[in-house]
Scaffold this active site. Structure first.
Site, PDB file in Angstrom:
ATOM      1  N   HIS A 105      51.330  42.159  48.206  1.00 35.60           N
ATOM      2  CA  HIS A 105      51.401  41.070  47.220  1.00 35.60           C
ATOM      3  C   HIS A 105      52.483  41.382  46.215  1.00 35.60           C
ATOM      4  O   HIS A 105      52.794  42.545  45.941  1.00 35.60           O
ATOM      5  CB  HIS A 105      50.055  40.885  46.527  1.00 35.60           C
ATOM      6  N   HIS A 107      53.494  40.780  42.307  1.00 34.11           N
ATOM      7  CA  HIS A 107      53.013  40.366  40.987  1.00 34.11           C
ATOM      8  C   HIS A 107      54.131  39.648  40.242  1.00 34.11           C
ATOM      9  O   HIS A 107      55.244  40.175  40.120  1.00 34.11           O
ATOM     10  CB  HIS A 107      52.644  41.585  40.132  1.00 34.11           C
TER      11      HIS A 107
HETATM   12  P1  AMP Z   1      47.563  46.051  43.004  1.00 34.25           P
HETATM   13  O1  AMP Z   1      46.895  46.996  42.063  1.00 34.25           O
HETATM   14  O2  AMP Z   1      49.057  46.010  42.893  1.00 34.25           O
HETATM   15  O3  AMP Z   1      47.096  46.303  44.440  1.00 34.25           O
HETATM   16  O4  AMP Z   1      47.092  44.609  42.578  1.00 34.25           O
HETATM   17  C1  AMP Z   1      45.916  44.024  43.030  1.00 34.25           C
HETATM   18  C2  AMP Z   1      45.609  42.941  42.049  1.00 34.25           C
HETATM   19  O5  AMP Z   1      44.678  42.059  42.649  1.00 34.25           O
HETATM   20  C3  AMP Z   1      44.995  43.424  40.734  1.00 34.25           C
HETATM   21  O6  AMP Z   1      45.885  43.108  39.654  1.00 34.25           O
HETATM   22  C4  AMP Z   1      43.673  42.643  40.648  1.00 34.25           C
HETATM   23  O7  AMP Z   1      43.402  42.171  39.355  1.00 34.25           O
HETATM   24  C5  AMP Z   1      43.902  41.507  41.617  1.00 34.25           C
HETATM   25  N1  AMP Z   1      42.709  40.961  42.254  1.00 34.25           N
HETATM   26  C6  AMP Z   1      41.743  41.654  42.893  1.00 34.25           C
HETATM   27  N2  AMP Z   1      40.814  40.792  43.388  1.00 34.25           N
HETATM   28  C7  AMP Z   1      41.224  39.542  43.047  1.00 34.25           C
HETATM   29  C8  AMP Z   1      40.700  38.240  43.274  1.00 34.25           C
HETATM   30  N3  AMP Z   1      39.564  38.035  43.950  1.00 34.25           N
HETATM   31  N4  AMP Z   1      41.387  37.184  42.783  1.00 34.25           N
HETATM   32  C9  AMP Z   1      42.524  37.371  42.098  1.00 34.25           C
HETATM   33  N5  AMP Z   1      43.071  38.573  41.866  1.00 34.25           N
HETATM   34  C10 AMP Z   1      42.427  39.649  42.322  1.00 34.25           C
END
Ligand code: AMP
Ligand code: ZN
Length: 145
Positions: A105, A107
């Site tokens: 993903h 950001h």
């Molecule tokens: P990362 O730490 O780069 O893997 O980012 C994962 C992101 O996914 C984090 O910033 C979380 O807040 C976000 N996240 C996890 N579960 C969900 C969800 N169900 N809906 C939206 N964001 C999410």
């Protein structure tokens, strides 16, 4: 396009609509939805609809398709709020690099002031490097292509 899903992946479940999300943009290839943490207001995640674990998992076609959408989505997020002054675009790969969801993903993090709730630190270690040290690293990377 045919998408590959991982049944245990939370972002695949969001893509399939099995888990709700605040979706802001969607097409055949990507979905963009609000990051639940809202590190800053408008914090958005862009995910490929096909399950790829991290940046090392993309082929060139998927990368071209997904990354081509980033400016479009970033512009929309920026235009959504006149207080957004800048934007960090961040992609974490591996636990050591703060990846916590292993469906790749990107950001999109709107920035409002230099001391809002997002920070990124690049330390300047250049004093520890001489020409030989830079060249050794350069050669090690170049040898991989
Ligand atoms: P990362 O730490 O780069 O893997 O980012 C994962 C992101 O996914 C984090 O910033 C979380 O807040 C976000 N996240 C996890 N579960 C969900 C969800 N169900 N809906 C939206 N964001 C999410
Ligand atoms: Zn997935």
């Amino acid at each position: 396009m045919i998408h590959n899903y991982d049944d245990n992946c939370i972002f695949c479940k969001i893509i399939k609509g099995e888990i709700p999300s605040y979706t802001v943009y969607e097409d055949d290839d990507v979905k963009a939805f609000l990051d639940i943490s809202q590190g800053t207001p408008g914090h958005t995640l862009v995910v490929p609809k096909t399950h790829v674990k991290d940046i090392f998992d993309y082929d060139a076609d998927l990368a071209a398709t997904v990354f081509a959408k980033i400016p479009l989505i970033a512009r929309a997020v920026k235009a959504s709020n006149p207080d957004i002054k800048g934007m960090n675009i961040v992609n974490n790969n591996g636990e050591v690099a703060y990846q916590s969801v292993f469906h790749s993903h990107i950001h999109i993090v709107p920035r409002y002031t230099s001391n809002d709730d997002f920070a990124m630190i690049f330390k300047d270690n250049s004093k520890n490097y001489d020409e030989a040290a830079y060249t050794k690293i350069q050669d090690a990377i170049k040898a991989q292509f």
